[in-house]
Design a protein around this motif. Structure first.
Motif, PDB file in Angstrom:
ATOM      1  N   MET A  34      -8.292  -3.829  -1.103  1.00  0.00           N
ATOM      2  CA  MET A  34      -9.504  -3.037  -0.921  1.00  0.00           C
ATOM      3  C   MET A  34      -9.931  -3.011   0.545  1.00  0.00           C
ATOM      4  SD  MET A  34     -13.059  -3.412  -2.991  1.00  0.00           S
ATOM      5  CE  MET A  34     -14.275  -2.133  -2.955  1.00  0.00           C
ATOM      6  N   PHE A  35      -9.678  -4.125   1.281  1.00  0.00           N
ATOM      7  CA  PHE A  35     -10.065  -4.195   2.677  1.00  0.00           C
ATOM      8  C   PHE A  35      -8.824  -3.965   3.528  1.00  0.00           C
ATOM      9  CE2 PHE A  35     -12.923  -7.278   0.488  1.00  0.00           C
ATOM     10  CZ  PHE A  35     -14.037  -6.468   0.494  1.00  0.00           C
ATOM     11  N   GLU A  36      -8.618  -2.731   3.953  1.00  0.00           N
ATOM     12  CA  GLU A  36      -7.435  -2.378   4.724  1.00  0.00           C
ATOM     13  C   GLU A  36      -7.842  -2.191   6.177  1.00  0.00           C
ATOM     14  OE1 GLU A  36      -3.667   0.715   4.507  1.00  0.00           O
ATOM     15  OE2 GLU A  36      -5.379   0.958   3.164  1.00  0.00           O
ATOM     16  N   TRP A  37      -7.173  -2.934   7.072  1.00  0.00           N
ATOM     17  CA  TRP A  37      -7.530  -2.934   8.482  1.00  0.00           C
ATOM     18  C   TRP A  37      -6.435  -2.276   9.299  1.00  0.00           C
ATOM     19  CZ3 TRP A  37     -12.005  -5.061  10.645  1.00  0.00           C
ATOM     20  CH2 TRP A  37     -12.813  -5.782   9.762  1.00  0.00           C
ATOM     21  N   LEU A  42      -9.141 -12.970   1.640  1.00  0.00           N
ATOM     22  CA  LEU A  42     -10.455 -13.606   1.554  1.00  0.00           C
ATOM     23  C   LEU A  42     -11.097 -13.733   2.930  1.00  0.00           C
ATOM     24  CD1 LEU A  42      -9.783 -16.353  -1.136  1.00  0.00           C
ATOM     25  CD2 LEU A  42     -10.821 -14.104  -1.420  1.00  0.00           C
ATOM     26  N   LEU A  43     -10.283 -13.994   3.955  1.00  0.00           N
ATOM     27  CA  LEU A  43     -10.830 -14.043   5.309  1.00  0.00           C
ATOM     28  C   LEU A  43     -11.265 -12.655   5.767  1.00  0.00           C
ATOM     29  CD1 LEU A  43      -8.480 -16.553   7.189  1.00  0.00           C
ATOM     30  CD2 LEU A  43     -10.892 -16.867   6.585  1.00  0.00           C
ATOM     31  N   ALA A  44     -10.491 -11.632   5.407  1.00  0.00           N
ATOM     32  CA  ALA A  44     -10.875 -10.262   5.755  1.00  0.00           C
ATOM     33  C   ALA A  44     -12.208  -9.907   5.108  1.00  0.00           C
ATOM     34  CB  ALA A  44      -9.793  -9.281   5.316  1.00  0.00           C
ATOM     35  N   SER A  45     -12.386 -10.324   3.861  1.00  0.00           N
ATOM     36  CA  SER A  45     -13.654 -10.090   3.173  1.00  0.00           C
ATOM     37  C   SER A  45     -14.794 -10.823   3.866  1.00  0.00           C
ATOM     38  CB  SER A  45     -13.537 -10.545   1.715  1.00  0.00           C
ATOM     39  OG  SER A  45     -14.759 -10.382   1.033  1.00  0.00           O
ATOM     40  N   GLN A  46     -14.519 -12.039   4.328  1.00  0.00           N
ATOM     41  CA  GLN A  46     -15.537 -12.810   5.034  1.00  0.00           C
ATOM     42  C   GLN A  46     -15.916 -12.146   6.354  1.00  0.00           C
ATOM     43  OE1 GLN A  46     -17.253 -15.332   3.964  1.00  0.00           O
ATOM     44  NE2 GLN A  46     -18.380 -15.668   5.862  1.00  0.00           N
ATOM     45  N   VAL A  47     -14.924 -11.609   7.061  1.00  0.00           N
ATOM     46  CA  VAL A  47     -15.202 -10.901   8.315  1.00  0.00           C
ATOM     47  C   VAL A  47     -16.155  -9.738   8.065  1.00  0.00           C
ATOM     48  CG1 VAL A  47     -14.186  -9.431  10.100  1.00  0.00           C
ATOM     49  CG2 VAL A  47     -13.062 -11.565   9.459  1.00  0.00           C
ATOM     50  N   ILE A  48     -15.886  -8.976   7.011  1.00  0.00           N
ATOM     51  CA  ILE A  48     -16.736  -7.828   6.701  1.00  0.00           C
ATOM     52  C   ILE A  48     -18.160  -8.282   6.401  1.00  0.00           C
ATOM     53  CG2 ILE A  48     -17.125  -5.985   5.016  1.00  0.00           C
ATOM     54  CD1 ILE A  48     -14.010  -5.807   4.867  1.00  0.00           C
ATOM     55  N   PHE A  94     -11.967  -4.019 -16.593  1.00  0.00           N
ATOM     56  CA  PHE A  94     -12.298  -4.837 -15.433  1.00  0.00           C
ATOM     57  C   PHE A  94     -11.037  -5.472 -14.850  1.00  0.00           C
ATOM     58  CE2 PHE A  94     -13.987  -9.186 -14.061  1.00  0.00           C
ATOM     59  CZ  PHE A  94     -14.257  -8.765 -12.771  1.00  0.00           C
ATOM     60  N   TYR A  95     -10.208  -6.066 -15.707  1.00  0.00           N
ATOM     61  CA  TYR A  95      -8.976  -6.702 -15.236  1.00  0.00           C
ATOM     62  C   TYR A  95      -8.062  -5.685 -14.555  1.00  0.00           C
ATOM     63  CZ  TYR A  95      -9.102 -11.561 -16.832  1.00  0.00           C
ATOM     64  OH  TYR A  95      -9.376 -12.897 -16.960  1.00  0.00           O
ATOM     65  N   PHE A 148      -7.191  -5.857  -5.715  1.00  0.00           N
ATOM     66  CA  PHE A 148      -7.069  -7.117  -4.975  1.00  0.00           C
ATOM     67  C   PHE A 148      -5.735  -7.827  -5.170  1.00  0.00           C
ATOM     68  CE2 PHE A 148     -11.688  -6.645  -5.857  1.00  0.00           C
ATOM     69  CZ  PHE A 148     -12.112  -6.496  -4.551  1.00  0.00           C
ATOM     70  N   ASN A 149      -4.856  -7.256  -5.988  1.00  0.00           N
ATOM     71  CA  ASN A 149      -3.549  -7.868  -6.248  1.00  0.00           C
ATOM     72  C   ASN A 149      -3.674  -9.291  -6.782  1.00  0.00           C
ATOM     73  OD1 ASN A 149      -1.946  -5.624  -5.369  1.00  0.00           O
ATOM     74  ND2 ASN A 149      -2.420  -6.198  -3.260  1.00  0.00           N
ATOM     75  N   MET A 150      -4.707  -9.533  -7.533  1.00  0.00           N
ATOM     76  CA  MET A 150      -4.894 -10.812  -8.213  1.00  0.00           C
ATOM     77  C   MET A 150      -5.881 -10.595  -9.348  1.00  0.00           C
ATOM     78  SD  MET A 150      -7.355 -12.978  -5.576  1.00  0.00           S
ATOM     79  CE  MET A 150      -6.524 -12.452  -4.080  1.00  0.00           C
ATOM     80  N   SER A 151      -5.847 -11.481 -10.323  1.00  0.00           N
ATOM     81  CA  SER A 151      -6.772 -11.369 -11.447  1.00  0.00           C
ATOM     82  C   SER A 151      -8.131 -11.940 -11.059  1.00  0.00           C
ATOM     83  CB  SER A 151      -6.224 -12.131 -12.650  1.00  0.00           C
ATOM     84  OG  SER A 151      -6.296 -13.535 -12.408  1.00  0.00           O
ATOM     85  N   PRO A 152      -9.183 -11.612 -11.810  1.00  0.00           N
ATOM     86  CA  PRO A 152     -10.493 -12.212 -11.526  1.00  0.00           C
ATOM     87  C   PRO A 152     -10.466 -13.738 -11.561  1.00  0.00           C
ATOM     88  CG  PRO A 152     -10.740 -10.340 -13.004  1.00  0.00           C
ATOM     89  CD  PRO A 152      -9.277 -10.581 -12.871  1.00  0.00           C
ATOM     90  N   LEU A 153      -9.729 -14.317 -12.508  1.00  0.00           N
ATOM     91  CA  LEU A 153      -9.667 -15.776 -12.589  1.00  0.00           C
ATOM     92  C   LEU A 153      -8.948 -16.370 -11.388  1.00  0.00           C
ATOM     93  CD1 LEU A 153      -8.976 -16.384 -16.392  1.00  0.00           C
ATOM     94  CD2 LEU A 153     -11.084 -16.822 -15.112  1.00  0.00           C
ATOM     95  N   GLU A 154      -7.885 -15.699 -10.926  1.00  0.00           N
ATOM     96  CA  GLU A 154      -7.186 -16.186  -9.737  1.00  0.00           C
ATOM     97  C   GLU A 154      -8.099 -16.102  -8.518  1.00  0.00           C
ATOM     98  OE1 GLU A 154      -3.143 -15.286  -7.102  1.00  0.00           O
ATOM     99  OE2 GLU A 154      -3.580 -14.108  -8.905  1.00  0.00           O
TER     100      GLU A 154
END
Length: 291
Positions: A1-4, A145-151, A271-272, A279-285
């Protein structure tokens, strides 16, 4: 979702070649460079000026930005750096408009940007240079996750600027755009649709509901929304739902089923599917990785 992307690429012969990149975030640190021509693209653009100053031509208006400032403007307006002074560096950050408008910034601040204003910080914080260096390293790591944190940190930095004192160059009035005349036709409809979606995305809503909120025909509303936001109404609603779900996955121990319903997805399977695709991962992951 966060493409830089490192930078937004332009063709001087065709400035609109950047349009396909309007849904990507961008970050670029460089020496200031005078631009041969004006260009434009769909982002909200942030320029940090470290140890240098610059002159710009924005929508036909000349402005001078002193050393040690941060400016923010809507880059769909033709803009060009015409002169630079000093041996410092500039950091360009590009925020997709559809992401920026979900950040719930003060309404007056957003309205001024969408009416063609350039916002300038009165000064930079001592930590700003180091913060941009951290963002640059985090983006280079390609860790989602770091990209999301940057945003999130960029959003909070802009929020701080918006609630503290900032200045403008009064471009909206100098160029003839008053507070009730956006630089892009149809923005009043877009803002109405965005407000409606923000108030109802966690409920069962349809494209017809969104169009009716601003009195437009469904087909015209869809076309206008796509043209300005570079994303469909359906995709935008899902983005808000995903952001809501992410916050609940991080901040609560609620079951995934409850989170799916609270965020407006209607079913856990839907949702799944959407979460995995984005995000290329499940909500639980995701929950395990941030826990």
């Amino acid at each position: 979702m966060f493409e830089w992307v490192e930078k937004i690429s332009f063709s001087e012969a065709s400035p609109l070649t950047a349009q396909a990149q309007d849904n990507k975030f961008g970050f670029h640190r460089k020496r200031p460079e005078v631009m041969a021509h004006s260009h434009w693209h769909g982002h909200i653009e942030i320029n940090y000026l470290f140890d240098c100053s610059a002159d710009y031509l924005i929508n036909g208006q000349e402005i001078s930005v002193p050393e040690g400032r941060m400016i923010i403007f809507w880059a769909s307006i033709p803009h060009q750096m015409t002169a630079c002074h000093g041996d410092g560096e500039i950091v360009n950050i590009y925020i997709p408009l559809q992401a920026f408008l979900t950040w719930m910034l003060p309404g007056e601040f957003v309205s001024q940007l969408l009416h063609g204003e350039v916002m300038v910080s009165d000064s930079l914080y001592v930590c700003d240079r180091q913060l941009t260096q951290i963002w640059e390293a985090d983006i280079a790591s390609q860790e989602p996750l770091l990209a999301s944190q940057v945003i999130n940190e960029i959003r909070n930095r802009i929020r701080r600027m918006a609630i503290e004192h900032y200045s403008t160059f009064n471009l909206a009035h100098r160029s003839g755009h008053g507070v009730d005349k956006p630089v892009f036709g149809g923005l009043n409809h877009i803002q109405t649709m965005l407000r409606y979606i923000a108030d109802h995305y966690d409920q069962k809503i349809t494209i017809e509901n969104v169009a009716m909120s601003t009195g437009l025909h469904k087909n015209y509303a869809m076309k206008l929304f796509n043209r300005v936001m570079k994303v469909s109404i359906k995709q935008y609603i899902n983005q808000l739902r995903l952001q809501h779900a992410q916050a609940l996955l991080i901040d609560t121990e609620n079951p995934v089923l409850n989170i799916a319903l609270e965020a407006g997805f209607g079913s856990v399977s839907r949702f799944y599917d959407i979460f995995q695709r984005e995000f290329n991962m499940s909500p639980l992951e995701f929950r395990r990785r941030v826990g």
